[in-house]
Write a protein that holds these residues in place. Sequence first.
Motif, PDB file in Angstrom:
ATOM      1  N   UNK A 218      38.139  39.381  35.316  1.00  0.00           N
ATOM      2  CA  UNK A 218      37.262  38.497  34.549  1.00  0.00           C
ATOM      3  C   UNK A 218      35.836  39.018  34.427  1.00  0.00           C
ATOM      4  N   UNK A 219      35.578  40.200  34.947  1.00  0.00           N
ATOM      5  CA  UNK A 219      34.256  40.805  34.813  1.00  0.00           C
ATOM      6  C   UNK A 219      34.406  42.319  34.773  1.00  0.00           C
ATOM      7  N   UNK A 220      33.427  42.965  34.135  1.00  0.00           N
ATOM      8  CA  UNK A 220      33.426  44.419  34.100  1.00  0.00           C
ATOM      9  C   UNK A 220      32.217  45.000  34.827  1.00  0.00           C
ATOM     10  N   UNK A 221      31.484  44.137  35.523  1.00  0.00           N
ATOM     11  CA  UNK A 221      30.318  44.604  36.265  1.00  0.00           C
ATOM     12  C   UNK A 221      30.750  45.587  37.361  1.00  0.00           C
ATOM     13  N   UNK A 222      30.049  46.709  37.496  1.00  0.00           N
ATOM     14  CA  UNK A 222      30.422  47.686  38.530  1.00  0.00           C
ATOM     15  C   UNK A 222      30.214  47.124  39.928  1.00  0.00           C
ATOM     16  N   UNK A 223      31.070  47.570  40.855  1.00  0.00           N
ATOM     17  CA  UNK A 223      31.005  47.159  42.256  1.00  0.00           C
ATOM     18  C   UNK A 223      30.681  48.366  43.124  1.00  0.00           C
ATOM     19  N   UNK A 224      30.057  48.109  44.273  1.00  0.00           N
ATOM     20  CA  UNK A 224      29.707  49.175  45.205  1.00  0.00           C
ATOM     21  C   UNK A 224      30.794  49.412  46.255  1.00  0.00           C
ATOM     22  N   UNK A 225      31.986  48.888  46.022  1.00  0.00           N
ATOM     23  CA  UNK A 225      33.060  49.006  47.010  1.00  0.00           C
ATOM     24  C   UNK A 225      33.409  50.463  47.293  1.00  0.00           C
ATOM     25  N   UNK A 226      33.516  50.775  48.589  1.00  0.00           N
ATOM     26  CA  UNK A 226      34.035  52.077  49.012  1.00  0.00           C
ATOM     27  C   UNK A 226      35.364  51.927  49.740  1.00  0.00           C
ATOM     28  N   UNK A 227      35.629  50.718  50.249  1.00  0.00           N
ATOM     29  CA  UNK A 227      36.847  50.459  51.015  1.00  0.00           C
ATOM     30  C   UNK A 227      37.473  49.174  50.478  1.00  0.00           C
ATOM     31  N   UNK A 228      38.655  49.286  49.871  1.00  0.00           N
ATOM     32  CA  UNK A 228      39.345  48.131  49.298  1.00  0.00           C
ATOM     33  C   UNK A 228      40.758  48.054  49.844  1.00  0.00           C
ATOM     34  N   UNK A 229      41.098  46.889  50.391  1.00  0.00           N
ATOM     35  CA  UNK A 229      42.450  46.667  50.902  1.00  0.00           C
ATOM     36  C   UNK A 229      42.965  45.343  50.363  1.00  0.00           C
ATOM     37  N   UNK A 230      44.034  45.408  49.576  1.00  0.00           N
ATOM     38  CA  UNK A 230      44.674  44.224  49.024  1.00  0.00           C
ATOM     39  C   UNK A 230      46.151  44.322  49.389  1.00  0.00           C
ATOM     40  N   UNK A 231      46.571  43.636  50.435  1.00  0.00           N
ATOM     41  CA  UNK A 231      47.930  43.810  50.948  1.00  0.00           C
ATOM     42  C   UNK A 231      48.760  42.545  50.783  1.00  0.00           C
ATOM     43  N   UNK A 232      50.034  42.760  50.491  1.00  0.00           N
ATOM     44  CA  UNK A 232      50.970  41.647  50.376  1.00  0.00           C
ATOM     45  C   UNK A 232      50.672  40.710  49.228  1.00  0.00           C
ATOM     46  N   UNK A 233      49.991  41.188  48.187  1.00  0.00           N
ATOM     47  CA  UNK A 233      49.594  40.329  47.063  1.00  0.00           C
ATOM     48  C   UNK A 233      50.568  40.500  45.903  1.00  0.00           C
ATOM     49  N   UNK A 234      51.470  39.554  45.746  1.00  0.00           N
ATOM     50  CA  UNK A 234      52.486  39.654  44.699  1.00  0.00           C
ATOM     51  C   UNK A 234      51.896  39.408  43.306  1.00  0.00           C
ATOM     52  N   UNK A 235      50.747  38.730  43.240  1.00  0.00           N
ATOM     53  CA  UNK A 235      50.112  38.450  41.951  1.00  0.00           C
ATOM     54  C   UNK A 235      49.084  39.517  41.572  1.00  0.00           C
ATOM     55  N   UNK A 236      49.047  40.586  42.320  1.00  0.00           N
ATOM     56  CA  UNK A 236      48.129  41.684  42.035  1.00  0.00           C
ATOM     57  C   UNK A 236      48.966  42.853  41.525  1.00  0.00           C
ATOM     58  N   UNK A 237      48.813  43.197  40.242  1.00  0.00           N
ATOM     59  CA  UNK A 237      49.664  44.217  39.643  1.00  0.00           C
ATOM     60  C   UNK A 237      48.827  45.329  39.004  1.00  0.00           C
ATOM     61  N   UNK A 238      49.426  46.056  38.070  1.00  0.00           N
ATOM     62  CA  UNK A 238      48.740  47.192  37.445  1.00  0.00           C
ATOM     63  C   UNK A 238      47.431  46.785  36.770  1.00  0.00           C
ATOM     64  N   UNK A 239      47.416  45.605  36.129  1.00  0.00           N
ATOM     65  CA  UNK A 239      46.203  45.157  35.452  1.00  0.00           C
ATOM     66  C   UNK A 239      45.060  44.948  36.443  1.00  0.00           C
ATOM     67  N   UNK A 240      45.380  44.294  37.560  1.00  0.00           N
ATOM     68  CA  UNK A 240      44.363  44.076  38.580  1.00  0.00           C
ATOM     69  C   UNK A 240      43.885  45.377  39.186  1.00  0.00           C
ATOM     70  N   UNK A 241      44.818  46.302  39.408  1.00  0.00           N
ATOM     71  CA  UNK A 241      44.458  47.595  39.984  1.00  0.00           C
ATOM     72  C   UNK A 241      43.589  48.399  39.022  1.00  0.00           C
ATOM     73  N   UNK A 242      43.906  48.310  37.740  1.00  0.00           N
ATOM     74  CA  UNK A 242      43.113  49.003  36.732  1.00  0.00           C
ATOM     75  C   UNK A 242      41.665  48.502  36.741  1.00  0.00           C
ATOM     76  N   UNK A 243      41.492  47.184  36.754  1.00  0.00           N
ATOM     77  CA  UNK A 243      40.142  46.616  36.753  1.00  0.00           C
ATOM     78  C   UNK A 243      39.410  46.911  38.054  1.00  0.00           C
ATOM     79  N   UNK A 244      40.107  46.757  39.174  1.00  0.00           N
ATOM     80  CA  UNK A 244      39.468  46.976  40.473  1.00  0.00           C
ATOM     81  C   UNK A 244      38.971  48.411  40.623  1.00  0.00           C
ATOM     82  N   UNK A 245      39.795  49.385  40.229  1.00  0.00           N
ATOM     83  CA  UNK A 245      39.407  50.789  40.395  1.00  0.00           C
ATOM     84  C   UNK A 245      38.377  51.239  39.362  1.00  0.00           C
ATOM     85  N   UNK A 246      38.451  50.683  38.147  1.00  0.00           N
ATOM     86  CA  UNK A 246      37.465  51.069  37.132  1.00  0.00           C
ATOM     87  C   UNK A 246      36.086  50.515  37.456  1.00  0.00           C
ATOM     88  N   UNK A 247      36.036  49.373  38.157  1.00  0.00           N
ATOM     89  CA  UNK A 247      34.757  48.800  38.562  1.00  0.00           C
ATOM     90  C   UNK A 247      34.241  49.389  39.879  1.00  0.00           C
TER      91      UNK A 247
END
Length: 498
Positions: A218-247
Amino acid sequence: MNIGDLPPELLVKIFSHLSQDDLFTVIDQVCVNWREQLLNEPSLWRKINFPYHVWIDFSKYTKQFTNIATHIQELTIAEHRLQQVLNYGGNIEFSNLKVIHISLDTYDFCNEIVKRCPVIETVGLSIQDALRVDIEKCLKILESITLKGLLIEYRGEREKFNRAMTSFIRQQPALQELTITTEKIFADNVFKDLFKWCPKITKFRCGEDCISNSVFTESEEPLDLTDLSVTGAFDFNDDGLSSATSRSRNLTSLDITGCTNISNEGFRYISENCRSLKNLTFGSKFIDLIPLAIGSESLSVIAAGCQLLESLSVRQCSIDDLGVTRIAQCCRNIKVIDFHFCPMITDVSLFAIADNCVHLDTASFTLADGITIKGVIAPILSCLKLYRLRFGFCKNITHVPDTAEDFAPDEPEQERGVIRRYFEKVNTINRDGVDINLSHLKILQLPCPNITTRTILQLAVLCPDLERLDTGRSRLNFNQEEKEQLMSSCRLLSYEEE
């Protein structure tokens, strides 16, 4: 000269190799000199850990706490144990404590943290009984101090938890780390608030299926994340991964274990967006009979785009030798490789690792029946920084041939070459003594059903500095002569038969 004449710095160095229990209960009883060196050396007490689940008579530790409290910088402890310390020590203050992990029994104990830990930066809370521990009151107390990190494990009411977290986040603009373990009780809007109100957040970890795509899409603002862990999330798919990594273009660590709706396409986004990635973990969260469909195509894409990778952990995927070989050839800085239940991997992968991974420190393979003793030997011979090597439940790891000529003529040249090198090394060692170039391996784990005492003795010759040997439940029966031979080859070895 006796041990009492040792200079203080050497004595402290010796103490640093002792267990925490010995430091607390034994050393100060030896003599006045040892007690003084022990209590006046901050480096011995920087990190103290008393796991909640380990039963001990804690009363014998409380007195020592009053002497070393000012040295402690990181503490893991249960509330009832720390309460014993406070009851004994009265006005004790942890003046240098920066990190505390505590299992709470009551919410108001957070007041003690605020009161007695003036420089605290990171708080880890484990709350198992939500009826006794009011999460809103806990976090309201912690709002009064400025934190860099919050780690929270909570089982309780969804709405109360989300109210508490929303309020807390808005009071913590300096927060850099948030780790959440819940049971589907975290609302997405709380995560969105996190990135809005905590612009310095660099480490974000959540588990137990408590996140969906919308947190990142829901946002395209860049994030300063260096460490991201999203485990066991069945509602997190390619679209979420695309947005998370591009930001989050500065990601160095990514864990998506148990996100089973991420496909091979998702790994293309990782490859394109995470050029600085050093640690990657993915695969199934639970053991199943059928590996996930994620295959070597995904690893090949990662190898092409994430060539700074240092650690790779894969659990129960359809990875074969092609993917492992590509990682070995492209990611020359790789130090840790862990493939659990990837049954299509064979010796070919181990040969590729041996040929390319000069910085390898740790390698583990389980439930891969295509691996034989030749695959075990290859990295031992070639990866001269290898510290730990594990092969679990690989049924075709059996024995080393008696001679290099015992292979059939149609055996691949690479496989015969490994065995020839093995015998060349063994002959050199037998003739000239220990080869210092093979003294790197310290831990060898071979809990494989068909491993034999003869194989262990043969491998031991290559590993003179081996400190730990584990054969699992194979129940190898070493006779007295074999035991003496084993200990002669590996003089530092600690080995206990099951």
